[in-house]
Design a protein around this motif. Sequence first.
Motif, PDB file in Angstrom:
ATOM      1  N   HIS A  37      23.932  44.706  41.510  1.00 23.59           N
ATOM      2  CA  HIS A  37      24.746  43.707  40.814  1.00 23.59           C
ATOM      3  C   HIS A  37      24.444  42.336  41.413  1.00 23.59           C
ATOM      4  N   ASP A  39      25.309  38.440  41.452  1.00 24.81           N
ATOM      5  CA  ASP A  39      26.347  37.467  41.117  1.00 24.81           C
ATOM      6  C   ASP A  39      25.797  36.054  41.134  1.00 24.81           C
ATOM      7  N   HIS A  70      25.394  39.210  36.688  1.00 23.25           N
ATOM      8  CA  HIS A  70      26.745  38.734  36.344  1.00 23.25           C
ATOM      9  C   HIS A  70      26.731  37.209  36.386  1.00 23.25           C
ATOM     10  N   MET A  72      28.326  33.897  36.292  1.00 21.79           N
ATOM     11  CA  MET A  72      29.570  33.124  36.400  1.00 21.79           C
ATOM     12  C   MET A  72      29.176  31.657  36.307  1.00 21.79           C
ATOM     13  N   ASP A 179      34.898  45.166  38.826  1.00 21.88           N
ATOM     14  CA  ASP A 179      34.214  44.380  39.858  1.00 21.88           C
ATOM     15  C   ASP A 179      35.220  43.524  40.625  1.00 21.88           C
TER      16      ASP A 179
HETATM   17 ZN    ZN Z   1      30.205  40.301  40.037  1.00 22.91          ZN
END
Ligand code: ZN
Length: 219
Positions: A37, A39, A70, A72, A179
């Motif tokens: 994963h 980020d 992911h 953001m 998460d």
């Molecule tokens: Zn995440």
Amino acid sequence: MNHDNTVLIGPSLLAADFSQLENQISLVEKAGADLIHLDVMDGIFVPNISFGIPVIESIRQKTDLFFDTHLMITNPLRYIEAFKKAGADSLTIHIEACPEPQSLFSEMRQLGLKVGLAVNPQTPVDKLFPFLEQIDVALVMSVEPGFGGQIFQTDSISKIIKLRSEIEIRQLPVHIQVDGGINLTNSSSCIEAGATQIVAGSAIFGNPNPNQIINKMRK
Ligand code: ZN
Ligand code: DX5
């Protein structure tokens, strides 16, 4: 339950030692991670900056693990192709950043990317419902995004249950990912509620024996 019962475990690289990314990735790969994963934070959508495209490109050379990315970030549309070129396998965008995500989804599909859509703790999970037919992964954030090592918000469980029930009613092959703040004391409640992908940063990278954690989390 109708969904595939296999639970996938995704260590979050945010909790790794960034001076040794290759070793850290190989550690969790050997420990049985199903995906990694990633980020990505831009300092605007969330109050923190992590890593981005060049880092993903470099680590892509070091592993075949699925890159679950992911995002953001405020304007993901601008970067979809760049993330694909860097080696991302999926992109998860936030509904709070893109209230009308359809055009992003079609670009992702055209590029062969898997599609994820996330909700923050304060966003009702129903916001994902209009898009369930178009996505592969629905991500329920169980902490405010931006930082690793936070406490799991227990009301995420009811969001997972609600989402799982909607997915079952429509008989969709959508994964539910959870998460934030996941550890061995709360992972089983998430799975019981219907999550099929568990993301964990500090619980995995902060443990001397990630192998044990990953295996226990899957159960
Ligand atoms: Zn995440
Ligand atoms: C938070 C990130 C999470 C985080 C999880 O913004 O999206 O993926 O790295 O880390 P832990 O498991 O430490 O909460």
